[in-house]
Motif scaffolding. Structure first.
Motif, PDB file in Angstrom:
ATOM      1  N   THR A 161       0.830  -1.200   0.000  1.00 30.07           N
ATOM      2  CA  THR A 161       0.000   0.000   0.000  1.00 30.07           C
ATOM      3  C   THR A 161       0.867   1.253   0.000  1.00 30.07           C
ATOM      4  O   THR A 161       1.735   1.417   0.846  1.00 30.07           O
ATOM      5  CB  THR A 161      -0.924   0.016   1.233  1.00 30.07           C
ATOM      6  OG1 THR A 161      -1.676  -1.189   1.251  1.00 30.07           O
ATOM      7  CG2 THR A 161      -1.861   1.203   1.193  1.00 30.07           C
ATOM      8  N   ASP A 162       0.621   2.114  -0.981  1.00 34.42           N
ATOM      9  CA  ASP A 162       1.333   3.382  -1.098  1.00 34.42           C
ATOM     10  C   ASP A 162       0.419   4.539  -0.705  1.00 34.42           C
ATOM     11  O   ASP A 162       0.861   5.507  -0.116  1.00 34.42           O
ATOM     12  CB  ASP A 162       1.838   3.567  -2.535  1.00 34.42           C
ATOM     13  CG  ASP A 162       2.679   4.810  -2.701  1.00 34.42           C
ATOM     14  OD1 ASP A 162       3.660   4.953  -1.950  1.00 34.42           O
ATOM     15  OD2 ASP A 162       2.356   5.638  -3.571  1.00 34.42           O
ATOM     16  N   ASP A 192      -3.703   1.505  -8.485  1.00 38.06           N
ATOM     17  CA  ASP A 192      -4.742   1.724  -7.473  1.00 38.06           C
ATOM     18  C   ASP A 192      -4.164   1.939  -6.071  1.00 38.06           C
ATOM     19  O   ASP A 192      -4.656   1.365  -5.095  1.00 38.06           O
ATOM     20  CB  ASP A 192      -5.725   0.545  -7.444  1.00 38.06           C
ATOM     21  CG  ASP A 192      -6.523   0.428  -8.714  1.00 38.06           C
ATOM     22  OD1 ASP A 192      -6.636   1.437  -9.435  1.00 38.06           O
ATOM     23  OD2 ASP A 192      -7.047  -0.670  -9.000  1.00 38.06           O
ATOM     24  N   GLY A 193      -3.113   2.724  -5.948  1.00 34.35           N
ATOM     25  CA  GLY A 193      -2.534   3.028  -4.646  1.00 34.35           C
ATOM     26  C   GLY A 193      -1.600   1.957  -4.117  1.00 34.35           C
ATOM     27  O   GLY A 193      -1.173   2.023  -2.970  1.00 34.35           O
ATOM     28  N   GLN A 199       4.395   5.721   6.388  1.00 36.26           N
ATOM     29  CA  GLN A 199       4.869   4.875   7.480  1.00 36.26           C
ATOM     30  C   GLN A 199       4.744   3.400   7.120  1.00 36.26           C
ATOM     31  O   GLN A 199       5.635   2.600   7.390  1.00 36.26           O
ATOM     32  CB  GLN A 199       4.081   5.126   8.780  1.00 36.26           C
ATOM     33  CG  GLN A 199       4.061   6.552   9.246  1.00 36.26           C
ATOM     34  CD  GLN A 199       2.909   7.348   8.645  1.00 36.26           C
ATOM     35  OE1 GLN A 199       2.242   6.926   7.705  1.00 36.26           O
ATOM     36  NE2 GLN A 199       2.695   8.540   9.166  1.00 36.26           N
ATOM     37  N   HIS A 200       3.614   3.058   6.518  1.00 32.07           N
ATOM     38  CA  HIS A 200       3.386   1.664   6.132  1.00 32.07           C
ATOM     39  C   HIS A 200       4.427   1.219   5.103  1.00 32.07           C
ATOM     40  O   HIS A 200       5.019   0.153   5.226  1.00 32.07           O
ATOM     41  CB  HIS A 200       1.964   1.524   5.568  1.00 32.07           C
ATOM     42  CG  HIS A 200       1.609   0.141   5.157  1.00 32.07           C
ATOM     43  ND1 HIS A 200       1.354  -0.853   6.065  1.00 32.07           N
ATOM     44  CD2 HIS A 200       1.481  -0.425   3.931  1.00 32.07           C
ATOM     45  CE1 HIS A 200       1.080  -1.973   5.418  1.00 32.07           C
ATOM     46  NE2 HIS A 200       1.148  -1.733   4.123  1.00 32.07           N
ATOM     47  N   ARG A 201       4.631   2.054   4.117  1.00 29.82           N
ATOM     48  CA  ARG A 201       5.600   1.724   3.072  1.00 29.82           C
ATOM     49  C   ARG A 201       7.018   1.670   3.644  1.00 29.82           C
ATOM     50  O   ARG A 201       7.807   0.793   3.281  1.00 29.82           O
ATOM     51  CB  ARG A 201       5.513   2.756   1.947  1.00 29.82           C
ATOM     52  CG  ARG A 201       6.459   2.455   0.828  1.00 29.82           C
ATOM     53  CD  ARG A 201       6.260   3.377  -0.319  1.00 29.82           C
ATOM     54  NE  ARG A 201       7.372   3.247  -1.243  1.00 29.82           N
ATOM     55  CZ  ARG A 201       7.370   3.682  -2.460  1.00 29.82           C
ATOM     56  NH1 ARG A 201       6.312   4.295  -2.934  1.00 29.82           N
ATOM     57  NH2 ARG A 201       8.411   3.524  -3.231  1.00 29.82           N
ATOM     58  N   GLY A 257      -5.952   8.316  -2.344  1.00 35.15           N
ATOM     59  CA  GLY A 257      -5.082   9.422  -2.694  1.00 35.15           C
ATOM     60  C   GLY A 257      -4.247   9.973  -1.546  1.00 35.15           C
ATOM     61  O   GLY A 257      -3.375  10.806  -1.750  1.00 35.15           O
ATOM     62  N   GLN A 258      -4.497   9.522  -0.344  1.00 32.44           N
ATOM     63  CA  GLN A 258      -3.746   9.978   0.832  1.00 32.44           C
ATOM     64  C   GLN A 258      -2.582   9.012   1.061  1.00 32.44           C
ATOM     65  O   GLN A 258      -2.782   7.827   1.286  1.00 32.44           O
ATOM     66  CB  GLN A 258      -4.667   9.994   2.056  1.00 32.44           C
ATOM     67  CG  GLN A 258      -4.020  10.500   3.319  1.00 32.44           C
ATOM     68  CD  GLN A 258      -3.776  11.992   3.260  1.00 32.44           C
ATOM     69  OE1 GLN A 258      -4.566  12.729   2.699  1.00 32.44           O
ATOM     70  NE2 GLN A 258      -2.681  12.426   3.838  1.00 32.44           N
TER      71      GLN A 258
END
Length: 183
Positions: A68-69, A116-117, A78-80, A73-74
């Motif tokens: 997940t990037d 798609d993000g 941190q996850h990446r 659109g937000q």
């Protein structure tokens, strides 16, 4: 001049001779955007899963994963960043001799492969195997801790079916009809 013969009601006769337009070849359409059907790959595999990567395309010794990037659109940096700390690296269309070029994004577009993000990331398979083994080990440890607490009496429940608390609650409340069993 030939006179037209007036016909009655009904279906007109078929004209079996091809028209001049049909003889000319494929029709040329006027469009602002360049038609992409001339370079379309009709042999491409159709699948309802847009993110599916044919395992044969993943380079030997590598593992691929969508990360997940952004969500609606937000960005979620941190996850990446968690994945990047664990060795996952974003894949660009030019990477691996361009074998992913045009598969998920327009052909020739530069930058990371994002759909798609989600961004496509890869890392060496050895790292993924080590991480999977560590996950399995942690899961087994959690189960062992729970089993030890149940057997050791840390939790007020025993696994003995003859325990008074078990006998008090393990009753069949329905009355059943007795059936005679022949000897």
């Amino acid at each position: 001049m030939s006179e037209e013969i007036k016909r009655g009601r009904g279906r007109p006769r078929k004209n079996l001779e091809p028209t001049a337009e049909a003889k000319a070849g494929p029709k040329q359409f006027k469009m602002k955007a360049k038609p992409n059907w001339e370079t379309a790959d009709t042999n491409q595999e159709d699948t309802p899963d847009r993110l599916r990567i044919n395992p044969a395309l993943i380079p030997e010794g590598m593992a691929a994963q969508w990360v997940t990037d952004s969500v609606y659109g937000q960005g979620v940096p941190q996850h990446r960043a968690d994945f990047e700390r664990k060795g996952w690296t974003p894949v660009h269309q030019e990477d691996f001799d361009g074998q992913f070029d045009g598969m998920f994004m327009p052909k020739g577009k530069t930058g990371e492969i994002i759909v798609d993000g989600l961004v496509l990331m890869m890392r060496p398979k050895e790292l993924s195997d080590k991480a999977a083994n560590a996950d399995k080990r942690r899961a087994r440890e959690q189960v062992m801790i729970k089993e030890q607490s149940l057997r050791g009496g840390d939790i007020g429940v025993t696994l003995d079916s003859r325990d008074p608390t078990a006998l008090a609650s393990n009753r069949i409340s329905k009355t059943m009809e007795r059936i005679q069993v022949p000897e």
